[in-house]
Write a protein that holds these residues in place. Structure first.
Motif, short mmCIF file in Angstrom:
data_model
loop_
_atom_site.label_atom_id
_atom_site.label_comp_id
_atom_site.label_asym_id
_atom_site.label_seq_id
_atom_site.Cartn_x
_atom_site.Cartn_y
_atom_site.Cartn_z
N VAL A 99 2.31 44.97 62.40
CA VAL A 99 2.45 46.17 61.57
C VAL A 99 1.08 46.66 61.18
O VAL A 99 0.20 45.86 60.79
N GLN A 122 11.10 40.94 60.50
CA GLN A 122 10.56 41.20 59.16
C GLN A 122 10.02 42.62 58.96
O GLN A 122 9.58 42.96 57.87
N TYR A 123 10.06 43.45 59.99
CA TYR A 123 9.41 44.75 59.88
C TYR A 123 9.93 45.59 58.74
O TYR A 123 9.15 46.14 57.94
N LYS A 172 5.31 46.07 69.37
CA LYS A 172 6.08 44.97 69.95
C LYS A 172 5.22 44.11 70.87
O LYS A 172 4.26 44.58 71.48
N ASP A 229 9.30 42.85 67.57
CA ASP A 229 8.37 43.35 66.58
C ASP A 229 7.36 42.25 66.25
O ASP A 229 7.73 41.12 65.95
N ARG A 230 6.06 42.60 66.29
CA ARG A 230 5.05 41.55 66.09
C ARG A 230 3.90 41.96 65.21
O ARG A 230 3.33 41.12 64.49
N ARG A 256 7.62 46.84 55.82
CA ARG A 256 7.43 48.29 55.70
C ARG A 256 7.73 48.77 54.29
O ARG A 256 6.95 49.54 53.70
N TYR A 310 3.41 38.36 52.38
CA TYR A 310 3.38 39.82 52.53
C TYR A 310 3.49 40.50 51.16
O TYR A 310 2.90 41.57 50.96
N VAL A 363 4.90 49.85 63.71
CA VAL A 363 5.17 48.51 64.22
C VAL A 363 4.94 48.49 65.72
O VAL A 363 5.22 49.48 66.42
N ILE A 389 3.68 39.78 62.05
CA ILE A 389 4.92 39.53 61.32
C ILE A 389 5.90 38.75 62.20
O ILE A 389 5.75 38.67 63.41
N SER A 444 9.62 38.42 63.91
CA SER A 444 10.31 39.45 64.69
C SER A 444 11.40 40.19 63.93
O SER A 444 11.84 41.25 64.37
#
Length: 297
Positions: free
Chosen positions: A293, A264-265, A284, A290-291, A269, A239, A282, A260, A262
């Protein structure tokens, strides 16, 4: 070998499936009965409805032996998708082979978001760290259904991934380009300047922390390629590269779609903000984690 011997009374399709399911279950394989049924359907090259219609029919010894050898291999937690040679992604049938990451349902969210963000014109799109090609190929096929002829480039450093993604594209009739590159390296000239600009970059890069790989399920840890999993110590190395270099390769108004981990958002970001991206969102997955971005340049 005694644990996979099928008695005469078990030669019916029903009996063989039940025996196989018990073997899988004793090895700790989840969904043992559906897997046993699916594997036999692949061995027989018949759909499940056909098999259900003749559960009392007997199988020959050769077929039973071939089937039970495959069942025994699955008891080692060898991935089911490698065993049967394919999986479905976005309703498309993708070939699967060792040394290439298996497509997963969660990654469909990246494709769906990319399609939602797509412009009302032909686009130039990069699928970075493509693996089997499932993201870029599915995206291209779906856009083509809507009347667009996007120029989609699949990028990976792995020769195995490039070979498989090429074969998947050919089998599915997808018009994509395949390029070997260590991230963006092949897309710079001798002076380091970008030689191409894209409307969108989609990526499912390696994002597992190196120290966490030992704790993954056996199917992943022992059989899937570390190259496609290991995101280095903190899982964020790729990233950092994408955030730092993608602006060189995106047109004004271009966008990123990133799968990403779950947790790491917030880190991703912040990287994207620092790199000049805006409207960072983000999304889900089905497990409310969270999956994906998305961000615009």
């Amino acid at each position: 070998m005694s644990d996979i011997i099928v008695q005469k009374s078990d030669k019916t399709i029903s009996g063989v499936i039940n025996r196989a399911a018990r073997i899988l279950d004793s090895a700790g394989i989840d969904n043992s009965t559906p897997e046993a049924r699916h594997l036999l359907s692949v061995i027989l090259d018949e759909d499940l409805s056909s098999i259900y219609a003749r559960l009392k029919d007997e199988l020959d010894e050769f077929t039973i032996g071939r089937y039970m050898r495959a069942i025994r291999k699955r008891t080692t937690h060898y991935p089911f998708q490698y065993l049967i040679g394919f999986t479905y992604f976005m309703d498309y049938k993708f070939m699967c082979r060792e040394n290439v990451l298996i497509p997963r349902y969660d990654s469909e969210l990246a494709v769906l978001n990319a399609l939602e963000m797509g412009y009302d014109r032909n686009m130039k799109v990069m699928d970075l760290c493509t693996g089997s090609g499932c993201i870029g190929i599915s995206y291209e096929l779906e856009r083509h259904k809507d009347g667009y002829d996007d120029e989609v480039t699949l990028v990976d450093i792995s020769d195995d991934a490039l070979k498989l993604s090429t074969e998947n594209a050919e089998a599915l009739g997808s018009n994509v380009r395949v390029v070997k590159s260590d991230m963006f390296e092949a897309f710079r000239d001798e002076n380091g300047k970008p030689i191409e600009k894209y409307d969108a970059i989609i990526s499912n890069p390696p994002y597992i922390r190196s120290g966490d790989i030992a704790y993954l399920m056996k199917e992943v840890r022992d059989f899937e390629p570390k190259l496609a999993l290991d995101g280095t110590r903190d899982g964020l190395a790729f990233y950092r590269t994408i955030a730092g270099e993608a602006p060189d390769f995106l047109k004004e108004g271009g966008y990123l779609v990133l799968e990403i981990g779950s947790e790491q958002y917030l880190d991703v970001r912040d990287m994207l903000k620092s790199a000049g991206f805006s409207d960072i969102r983000v999304f889900k997955d089905m497990n409310n984690l969270d999956r994906v971005v998305t961000a615009y340049l």
